[in-house]
Design a protein around this motif. Structure first.
Motif, PDB file in Angstrom:
ATOM      1  N   GLU A 129       0.858  -1.182   0.000  1.00 41.71           N
ATOM      2  CA  GLU A 129       0.000   0.000   0.000  1.00 41.71           C
ATOM      3  C   GLU A 129       0.891   1.228   0.000  1.00 41.71           C
ATOM      4  O   GLU A 129       2.000   1.192   0.549  1.00 41.71           O
ATOM      5  CB  GLU A 129      -0.900   0.020   1.242  1.00 41.71           C
ATOM      6  N   VAL A 130       0.399   2.323  -0.572  1.00 39.27           N
ATOM      7  CA  VAL A 130       1.260   3.505  -0.703  1.00 39.27           C
ATOM      8  C   VAL A 130       1.699   4.002   0.672  1.00 39.27           C
ATOM      9  O   VAL A 130       2.819   4.508   0.831  1.00 39.27           O
ATOM     10  CB  VAL A 130       0.587   4.606  -1.550  1.00 39.27           C
ATOM     11  N   GLY A 131       0.845   3.825   1.684  1.00 44.59           N
ATOM     12  CA  GLY A 131       1.194   4.251   3.035  1.00 44.59           C
ATOM     13  C   GLY A 131       2.467   3.590   3.555  1.00 44.59           C
ATOM     14  O   GLY A 131       3.157   4.147   4.406  1.00 44.59           O
ATOM     15  N   ASP A 132       2.788   2.407   3.033  1.00 44.71           N
ATOM     16  CA  ASP A 132       3.994   1.695   3.465  1.00 44.71           C
ATOM     17  C   ASP A 132       5.268   2.438   3.062  1.00 44.71           C
ATOM     18  O   ASP A 132       6.322   2.240   3.659  1.00 44.71           O
ATOM     19  CB  ASP A 132       4.064   0.277   2.838  1.00 44.71           C
ATOM     20  N   CYS A 133       5.186   3.246   2.011  1.00 47.08           N
ATOM     21  CA  CYS A 133       6.394   3.868   1.431  1.00 47.08           C
ATOM     22  C   CYS A 133       6.354   5.387   1.527  1.00 47.08           C
ATOM     23  O   CYS A 133       7.121   6.068   0.860  1.00 47.08           O
ATOM     24  CB  CYS A 133       6.534   3.536  -0.049  1.00 47.08           C
ATOM     25  N   LEU A 134       5.431   5.898   2.294  1.00 47.23           N
ATOM     26  CA  LEU A 134       5.226   7.339   2.297  1.00 47.23           C
ATOM     27  C   LEU A 134       5.886   7.978   3.518  1.00 47.23           C
ATOM     28  O   LEU A 134       5.917   7.384   4.600  1.00 47.23           O
ATOM     29  CB  LEU A 134       3.723   7.576   2.286  1.00 47.23           C
ATOM     30  N   HIS A 135       6.423   9.166   3.339  1.00 44.89           N
ATOM     31  CA  HIS A 135       7.042   9.888   4.458  1.00 44.89           C
ATOM     32  C   HIS A 135       6.098  10.960   4.994  1.00 44.89           C
ATOM     33  O   HIS A 135       5.805  11.010   6.180  1.00 44.89           O
ATOM     34  CB  HIS A 135       8.360  10.518   4.000  1.00 44.89           C
ATOM     35  N   SER A 136       5.572  11.816   4.105  1.00 45.56           N
ATOM     36  CA  SER A 136       4.651  12.866   4.548  1.00 45.56           C
ATOM     37  C   SER A 136       3.877  13.438   3.370  1.00 45.56           C
ATOM     38  O   SER A 136       4.250  13.245   2.207  1.00 45.56           O
ATOM     39  CB  SER A 136       5.427  13.980   5.256  1.00 45.56           C
ATOM     40  N   ASP A 141      -5.006  24.041   3.167  1.00 50.62           N
ATOM     41  CA  ASP A 141      -6.277  23.991   3.879  1.00 50.62           C
ATOM     42  C   ASP A 141      -7.060  25.255   3.529  1.00 50.62           C
ATOM     43  O   ASP A 141      -6.658  26.363   3.913  1.00 50.62           O
ATOM     44  CB  ASP A 141      -5.991  23.902   5.393  1.00 50.62           C
ATOM     45  N   PHE A 142      -8.168  25.085   2.784  1.00 47.47           N
ATOM     46  CA  PHE A 142      -8.942  26.251   2.329  1.00 47.47           C
ATOM     47  C   PHE A 142      -9.629  26.962   3.491  1.00 47.47           C
ATOM     48  O   PHE A 142      -9.856  28.163   3.438  1.00 47.47           O
ATOM     49  CB  PHE A 142      -9.990  25.829   1.290  1.00 47.47           C
ATOM     50  N   LYS A 143      -9.974  26.183   4.530  1.00 51.97           N
ATOM     51  CA  LYS A 143     -10.690  26.774   5.668  1.00 51.97           C
ATOM     52  C   LYS A 143      -9.738  27.625   6.515  1.00 51.97           C
ATOM     53  O   LYS A 143     -10.023  28.781   6.820  1.00 51.97           O
ATOM     54  CB  LYS A 143     -11.282  25.645   6.519  1.00 51.97           C
ATOM     55  N   PHE A 148      -0.178  22.819   5.304  1.00 55.78           N
ATOM     56  CA  PHE A 148       0.217  22.003   6.448  1.00 55.78           C
ATOM     57  C   PHE A 148       0.791  20.692   5.937  1.00 55.78           C
ATOM     58  O   PHE A 148       0.616  20.336   4.767  1.00 55.78           O
ATOM     59  CB  PHE A 148      -0.962  21.765   7.407  1.00 55.78           C
ATOM     60  N   SER A 149       1.499  20.025   6.830  1.00 59.41           N
ATOM     61  CA  SER A 149       2.132  18.770   6.448  1.00 59.41           C
ATOM     62  C   SER A 149       1.762  17.685   7.456  1.00 59.41           C
ATOM     63  O   SER A 149       1.681  17.962   8.650  1.00 59.41           O
ATOM     64  CB  SER A 149       3.646  19.009   6.410  1.00 59.41           C
ATOM     65  N   ILE A 175      -9.464  20.433   1.783  1.00 56.02           N
ATOM     66  CA  ILE A 175      -8.015  20.515   1.546  1.00 56.02           C
ATOM     67  C   ILE A 175      -7.675  20.064   0.124  1.00 56.02           C
ATOM     68  O   ILE A 175      -8.443  19.330  -0.513  1.00 56.02           O
ATOM     69  CB  ILE A 175      -7.221  19.635   2.536  1.00 56.02           C
ATOM     70  N   ALA A 176      -6.525  20.521  -0.353  1.00 50.89           N
ATOM     71  CA  ALA A 176      -5.989  20.009  -1.623  1.00 50.89           C
ATOM     72  C   ALA A 176      -4.554  19.590  -1.364  1.00 50.89           C
ATOM     73  O   ALA A 176      -3.736  20.417  -0.910  1.00 50.89           O
ATOM     74  CB  ALA A 176      -6.045  21.079  -2.698  1.00 50.89           C
ATOM     75  N   ILE A 177      -4.249  18.336  -1.638  1.00 49.61           N
ATOM     76  CA  ILE A 177      -2.869  17.865  -1.476  1.00 49.61           C
ATOM     77  C   ILE A 177      -2.022  18.477  -2.582  1.00 49.61           C
ATOM     78  O   ILE A 177      -2.410  18.461  -3.763  1.00 49.61           O
ATOM     79  CB  ILE A 177      -2.827  16.317  -1.498  1.00 49.61           C
ATOM     80  N   SER A 178      -0.885  19.061  -2.195  1.00 45.24           N
ATOM     81  CA  SER A 178      -0.035  19.732  -3.180  1.00 45.24           C
ATOM     82  C   SER A 178       1.199  18.908  -3.545  1.00 45.24           C
ATOM     83  O   SER A 178       1.653  18.941  -4.687  1.00 45.24           O
ATOM     84  CB  SER A 178       0.384  21.118  -2.670  1.00 45.24           C
TER      85      SER A 178
END
Ligand code: EPU
Length: 337
Positions: A129-136, A141-143, A148-149, A175-178
């Motif tokens: 799963e992608v979560g296994d290889c992800l750091h951050s 955040d539009f609100k 944020f990270s 939110i929109a992931i950048s």
């Protein structure tokens, strides 16, 4: 850049369903997300549109995240850290990491969609799963009007699930992931325990596969079983594999010995939705212009000219038949807009 009005979204969803966005804007740099007018009214954050059922017209703003960029951020004795813009095509990004000599993502080859969408539903395939290889993950955040990270440990990754889904942030366009940073350990071992992958490598007589060999095997398996959205519009697996209590799994196994079951760490049991759908008679069957794919019953396909209502009708019919036959409720995987 001003937004465009009344834009046809058919080319932006891989099920090729019709519908118009009242407003549409392409985002090609994180700083564009900070424009004040984007925070007003209803929003939908669009990536590759490969996990989306478009029900009809959307009377808000569609923000199409097309932020590019990929680079090695840093390297230490244990791992490579790679940063990618949310708009990068997922498969191209994975192949690029392999070409650079940074293995770890190969099992996720050929999954449609973008880098930014990958963590939202924690995309997975063939034991990874992608979560296994992800750091951050970095997001706007539009609100709160701030970037944020979120570190991996706080992403609450689970089967096709994450913080971004659980909090409703994605669904309500908050939110929109950048960009996303991946951590790929230098100590690499092939994850090839899935029968499809083992068989593919054996057929090619590869005993000690390289990361690229694993990627190529997975690409072959996927091409054989899953329809190419450009030819037969679809959005991958349409339902989650249901996770049930062990008591229910045992009863089902006794009645249906060939039903594939996978024990979960929490004691519950995951069932193969594709099997349930096939046994309910839906493999290769259509209701109007929408059916379940003949080579993988878990994939819902648009045979041509379907609308969101047609998709909902077939979905409901499949759910009703599986529930009546097995007492199992199927939950759809994609987002409905
Ligand atoms: N099966 C059938 N008939 C079918 C399809 C499947 O009987 O028509 C049974 C078989 O017993 C088979 C088992 O289901 O062994 C599992 O099938 P498969 O290996 O094709 O995987 P899946 O469980 O249907 C999941 C993911 C896929 C991912 C594959 C491989 C979900 C919802 N889907 O599918 O992810 O590629 O495993 O790891 O978890 C996606 O999420 O969009 C997706 C394509």
């Amino acid at each position: 850049m001003p937004s465009q009005q009344n834009i046809d979204l058919t080319p932006f969803n891989t099920l090729a369903l019709p519908g118009k966005a009242a407003r549409y804007q392409k985002i090609t740099a994180p700083a564009q997300l900070t424009a004040g007018d984007l925070a007003e009214g209803k929003r939908f954050i669009l990536g590759g549109g490969s996990n989306l059922v478009l029900i009809g017209d959307f009377d808000g703003l569609v923000l199409h995240i097309a932020i590019p960029g990929k680079r090695l951020l840093k390297e230490d004795s244990e791992a490579f850290y790679i940063e990618a813009g949310a708009g990068e095509n997922w498969h191209d990004f994975v192949q690029w990491t392999l070409q650079q000599g940074w293995p770890g993502l190969e099992n996720l080859s050929l999954i449609p969609g973008t880098v930014g969408a990958a963590p939202i539903q924690n995309i997975g395939a063939y034991g990874l799963e992608v979560g296994d290889c992800l750091h951050s993950v970095s997001a706007w955040d539009f609100k709160n009007q701030a970037f944020f990270s979120v570190d991996r440990n706080h992403c609450r990754f689970a089967y096709r699930d994450s913080l971004f889904k659980q909090e409703g942030w994605h669904l309500n366009g908050q939110i929109a992931i950048s960009s996303v940073i991946f951590r790929l350990p230098k100590a690499w071992t092939a994850t090839i325990r899935y029968a499809d992958v083992t068989q593919e490598l054996a057929a090619q007589q590869i005993a000690s596969p390289s990361p690229q060999d694993v990627a190529d095997a997975i690409i072959s398996v996927r091409q054989r079983k899953l329809p190419n959205p450009a030819a037969i519009p679809n959005c991958g697996s349409f339902f989650h594999n249901p996770v049930v209590l062990p008591e229910q799994a045992a009863l089902l196994k006794a009645a249906h010995p060939s039903l594939a079951q996978y024990s979960q760490p929490d004691g519950r049991v995951k069932l193969a939705a594709g099997w349930l759908i096939e046994q309910a008679g839906w493999k290769g069957k259509n209701l109007g212009p929408v059916g379940m794919y003949e080579k993988q019953a878990l994939v819902l396909v648009n045979r041509g000219g379907a609308t969101g209502s047609d998709v909902k009708r077939t979905m409901a019919a499949v759910q009703a038949d599986v529930l009546a036959k097995f007492g199992v409720a199927l939950t759809p995987e994609p987002i409905f807009l």
